[in-house]
Design an enzyme around this catalytic site. Sequence first.
Site, PDB file in Angstrom:
ATOM      1  N   ASN A 199       0.854  -1.269  -0.229  1.00  0.00           N
ATOM      2  CA  ASN A 199      -0.288  -0.358  -0.133  1.00  0.00           C
ATOM      3  C   ASN A 199       0.842   0.635  -0.356  1.00  0.00           C
ATOM      4  OD1 ASN A 199      -2.438   1.201   0.180  1.00  0.00           O
ATOM      5  ND2 ASN A 199      -3.034   0.600   1.774  1.00  0.00           N
ATOM      6  N   HIS A 212      -9.738   3.847   7.273  1.00  0.00           N
ATOM      7  CA  HIS A 212      -9.349   2.820   7.466  1.00  0.00           C
ATOM      8  C   HIS A 212     -11.117   2.357   7.401  1.00  0.00           C
ATOM      9  CE1 HIS A 212      -5.383   2.060   6.060  1.00  0.00           C
ATOM     10  NE2 HIS A 212      -5.910   1.067   5.701  1.00  0.00           N
TER      11      HIS A 212
END
Length: 463
Positions: free
Chosen positions: A318, A349
């Site tokens: 990521n 998130h």
Amino acid sequence: QINFVACQLFALLAAFWFRIYLSPSHASSAVRHAFATLFGIYFAVFCFGWYSIHLFVLVMMNYGIMNMASIPNIHRYSFVVAMGYLTLCHISRIYIFHYGILTTDFSGPLMIITQKITTLACQLHDGIGRQAEELTAEQNRLAVKSRPSLLEYLSYLLNFMSIIAGPCSNYKDYIAFIEGRHVHMKLLEVNWKQKGYDRLPDPSPTGAVMYKLCITLVSLILFLTLTKNFPMAYIIDNEFLDKTPFLSRLGYLYVVTQAAKPKYYFAWTLADAVNNAAGYGFSGVDERGTFRWDLLSNLNIWNIETATSFKMYIENWNIQTAAWLKRVCYDRAPWYPTALTFILSALWHGIYPGYYFTFLTGILITLAARAIRNNCRHYFLSSVPLKIAYDVVTWAVTQLAVCYTVAPFVMLAVEPTIKFYKSVYFHMHILSILVLLLLPIRPQTHSVRRAQNQAMLNSIKSK
């Protein structure tokens, strides 16, 4: 999922067409912006139906802020509105849909758009509201000197290349790509006459796209054959826990974690290939003279699978989210940059408890791994066999530590997470705490502390 794959494959074909028939030499920047935006909006509506209205509402709200807010506050207002709206949508998933994953789950695109909105706002603040001497070299390079037009703004946020799966890119890089300066700017960094060239080469992304498509194909096959057959939930099945020895459970944990990766490899690599097919993502020339198309890459699979440290693993997973966290939070935080960046990563998130177990565990393991490396590694560098043995052991420990850390991220809820950690006796937590208590922590200079804080930043990223 079918809509996602269909849109990305169509986007891949559209990207090739875009690069060939709407290249800067054939079409104006306005036409390229308009085409990229309209197709992006179409893909969003096709994939998410009426849920896509959330994307457009957030985009237009922040366009109003960008044009009406004062420059000293533009990044603050944009950040609060974008993160606030994203958080409300996350809350709706956990309380309204009870941990369910919607068939039309729009949170992924909303998360990418939130990254882009906050990135642009911060870079606009740097370009207009701050003096050059106040900025780092990177902030100077990426600073935006004027507010974008509506078309430029919509194209950057909603273009068909990144609307579905990202990744987030910098506004100036995207505008340079649309205007046809993207590759040229990178090529000018090399002395081509010294290499025997009479003129600048014309790098083609075709080879990089084909290579990445091969990775996506392999990842898709692995997803279809492995992921369904090795569910993460099985590691907390009562019968499995009763009949399986501890070491076997750790081995199976590694297997199910490996089986969960291909969907990320597939989605992120395909997204990277779509951007490359459109001609976007050129990052320059390496020391061997090879053209690189990894400006927007989100992962390095080889480095992930061969990582011999927790830090190395996280740094190659990521990647674009790590860059976003650094640019909008870590580099700007007035105090406690690591803690504030952790909080931002968690909020971005979502609010599932499993995410917070993962982030907190990751920080603890990163600190322990750093202490072991600083105090022990130099003893194993005196001979090749010792170094090989050290690398083998640290690879195995790193892979198991990552599996231990990310399991709650997949489980999401508190009960299965606690049950899992109880089943493995909280061994990584205990070992990490013992390491931090027993091994001396070397004093750090300011520069070393800054570098290690960056390592901590990487440790709070997740999938």
